[in-house]
Design an enzyme around this catalytic site. Structure first.
Site, PDB file in Angstrom:
ATOM      1  CG  ASP A 188      70.160  18.227   9.148  1.00  0.00           C
ATOM      2  OD1 ASP A 188      70.295  17.637   8.064  1.00  0.00           O
ATOM      3  OD2 ASP A 188      69.487  17.770  10.095  1.00  0.00           O
ATOM      4  CE1 TYR A 245      76.535  15.250  14.466  1.00  0.00           C
ATOM      5  CE2 TYR A 245      76.521  12.882  14.820  1.00  0.00           C
ATOM      6  CZ  TYR A 245      76.443  13.973  13.974  1.00  0.00           C
ATOM      7  OH  TYR A 245      76.285  13.775  12.622  1.00  0.00           O
TER       8      TYR A 245
END
Length: 254
Positions: free
Chosen positions: A55, A117
């Site tokens: 994003d 992540y």
């Protein structure tokens, strides 16, 4: 023999200033900039396929994208001169680390078996962490946060952490690691899974932060996940602290 060359590009990028990875109208994205540089240097229209989508404002320490050339080009893989020329066309925020010749059916997104992540948090104002970490005033309690994080490994349906109206066939993911670690100047959340839903990591961090602040008990994570309702989970944390750090494939040695 195939009449095309499929290559994987391994890259990293600072997501600040980009509207995420994926091409979209009226916004600058990492994919758009990379495709333009590749098309310029290779003198044909290149459309990359990424290993996922990040994003706006999210960073990637490791990211893979594949693309096809109309003619065989075995000379590009491991070619430092070509790599240097390509990087010279890219802005400082994007770096291609290597190009790899792949089988014609190798797929950067669908062949990935694991993604990892990190989410970074710091607690003292630091100009060198601006847009690269989330600044918090108060330290949360890491022990209940890790107790709650461990519960994630018991489930596969993470609808409660998914952005609404996403076009996916399933909200199932297999999480293999979810852990908060103290660092010299803050906290880092590590999470690994076979796949992730849109906005999933930031929603998980937001929910775990509520546990760390005493607004939820660790066991409440069970109820949130089983509800399959995004409104029951915590708010998404800012994008600046999130990094895609590793993507694994069955045909690479790790």
């Amino acid at each position: 023999m195939s009449d095309k060359t499929r290559l994987f590009a391994e890259l990293s990028y600072n997501g600040t200033g980009f509207h995420g990875w994926q091409v979209q109208p009226n916004a600058i994205t990492v994919q758009e900039v990379l495709d333009k540089a590749l098309s310029t240097i290779l003198r044909e229209e290149i459309e990359t396929v990424g290993c996922g989508r990040t994003d706006t404002g999210v960073h990637a320490k490791q990211f893979y994208a594949h693309f096809d050339l109309s003619n065989p080009r075995p000379d590009l893989s491991g070619n430092p001169v070509f790599l240097s020329r390509l990087n010279s066309l890219l802005p400082p925020q994007i770096a291609v680390k290597q190009l790899l010749n792949m089988a014609p059916d190798a797929h950067a997104r669908f062949d990935a078996t694991l993604r990892s992540y990190e989410y970074h948090i710091h607690f003292q104002k630091d100009p060198f962490k601006q847009n690269l970490s989330w600044l918090l005033r108060d330290m949360p309690d890491i022990d209940p946060m890790n107790e709650a994080a461990a519960i994630l490994l018991e489930y596969t349906d993470f609808s409660c952490f998914s952005k609404s109206n996403t076009q996916v066939f399933t909200n199932n993911c297999k999480i293999s690691r979810a852990e908060w670690v103290n660092t010299a100047d803050g906290l880092v959340f590590h999470i690994s899974a076979d796949r992730f839903l849109r906005n999933m990591v930031r929603a998980i961090v937001g929910s775990l932060m509520m546990v760390g602040k005493g607004l939820l008990k660790p066991a409440d994570i069970h109820d949130i996940i089983e509800s399959k309702n995004r409104s029951n989970a915590g708010s998404s944390v800012p994008a600046c602290g999130l990094y895609l750090t590793e993507v694994r494939y069955p045909y690479f040695t790790h």
